[in-house]
Design a protein around this motif. Sequence first.
Motif, PDB file in Angstrom:
ATOM      1  N   LYS A 175      12.012  22.293   7.066  1.00  0.00           N
ATOM      2  CA  LYS A 175      12.961  22.132   6.165  1.00  0.00           C
ATOM      3  C   LYS A 175      14.176  23.026   6.184  1.00  0.00           C
ATOM      4  O   LYS A 175      15.299  22.831   5.948  1.00  0.00           O
ATOM      5  CB  LYS A 175      12.236  21.912   4.724  1.00  0.00           C
ATOM      6  CG  LYS A 175      13.220  21.483   3.556  1.00  0.00           C
ATOM      7  CD  LYS A 175      13.490  20.158   3.593  1.00  0.00           C
ATOM      8  CE  LYS A 175      14.425  19.868   2.210  1.00  0.00           C
ATOM      9  NZ  LYS A 175      14.664  18.219   2.427  1.00  0.00           N
ATOM     10  N   ASP A 207      14.807  16.830   7.115  1.00  0.00           N
ATOM     11  CA  ASP A 207      14.276  16.103   5.988  1.00  0.00           C
ATOM     12  C   ASP A 207      13.046  15.156   6.586  1.00  0.00           C
ATOM     13  O   ASP A 207      12.143  15.172   5.806  1.00  0.00           O
ATOM     14  CB  ASP A 207      15.175  15.201   5.297  1.00  0.00           C
ATOM     15  CG  ASP A 207      16.674  15.749   4.800  1.00  0.00           C
ATOM     16  OD1 ASP A 207      16.235  16.873   4.317  1.00  0.00           O
ATOM     17  OD2 ASP A 207      17.825  15.221   5.206  1.00  0.00           O
ATOM     18  N   GLU A 248      18.747  12.066   1.065  1.00  0.00           N
ATOM     19  CA  GLU A 248      17.333  12.574   0.933  1.00  0.00           C
ATOM     20  C   GLU A 248      16.590  12.373  -0.212  1.00  0.00           C
ATOM     21  O   GLU A 248      15.424  12.504  -0.477  1.00  0.00           O
ATOM     22  CB  GLU A 248      17.088  13.813   1.609  1.00  0.00           C
ATOM     23  CG  GLU A 248      17.596  14.963   0.536  1.00  0.00           C
ATOM     24  CD  GLU A 248      18.812  15.414   0.334  1.00  0.00           C
ATOM     25  OE1 GLU A 248      18.906  16.681   0.178  1.00  0.00           O
ATOM     26  OE2 GLU A 248      19.865  14.746   0.352  1.00  0.00           O
TER      27      GLU A 248
END
Length: 242
Positions: free
Chosen positions: A206, A211, A172
């Motif tokens: 989240k 993500d 991420e």
Amino acid sequence: MEKFDSEKLRGILEGLPQDVIEYVRMVAEKSQSKEDFLRMIFVGDCPKCNSRNSVQCDEVIGIDNPTLGLCVDCGFVWCLECGAQLDPDHWPEKEIRCGHWEICDACEWIQPHLGTCQIPPWECGKILKWLNENNLLSYVSEGKCANVCAWCERKIPEDSEVYGLGVKIKKEGQLRGKEGQVISWPLVKLNRVIPATVTSANSWAKRAGNDLMFMTCSKKCADALKNAIKREGAFVDRIIPN
Ligand SMILES: [Zn+2]
Ligand SMILES: [Zn+2]
Ligand SMILES: [Zn+2]
Ligand SMILES: [Zn+2]
């Protein structure tokens, strides 16, 4: 100009995954001509400005590279093999060539009689690492907005139900600094970019492990998108339906 004829289309589509068939049908419906159909299938819209005015670079004098897409409106270039969204800063000095080729040239698994390792760029761990380290897959979209279905591109009316699809990705890091923004996420196998919202740190999405969030207008679109993302594989850790 003639429309793409559906008999011919049926022959081409036989045996392909359902989401690919659906996508090709959708493109056939939307495209204004055979040329436009081929452009959408082989190049897709610009990841930066979402212009439909894109070409494959073998049609561009001076570049002549069929593995790159070019936006005629904003000049953005992207790689049709690995999905890299190439800012001019990432162009090598002499020729416009995606950096993934350097990795392929140095690949230790090249089979001499074939000249390649037979691993598609999008599935090569070394190329994915390079894409990730250079932040080449998450251009902040200047065109598409968040209330458009990520699959069929129809506007989602404000009062209607939204079918969300959350994705946890393997790295991420490349999304850092883009929280809350809409990025162009590549579906490399479809030569397509779709709008995705990067979840912000304190959001419920989240906290639920997502993500990226994709918004779709129906269960049907959500299912097609889910299958398309599944087949992309490489970057996706897990898909979380909401
Ligand atoms: Zn553009
Ligand atoms: Zn590339
Ligand atoms: Zn290789
Ligand atoms: Zn839809």
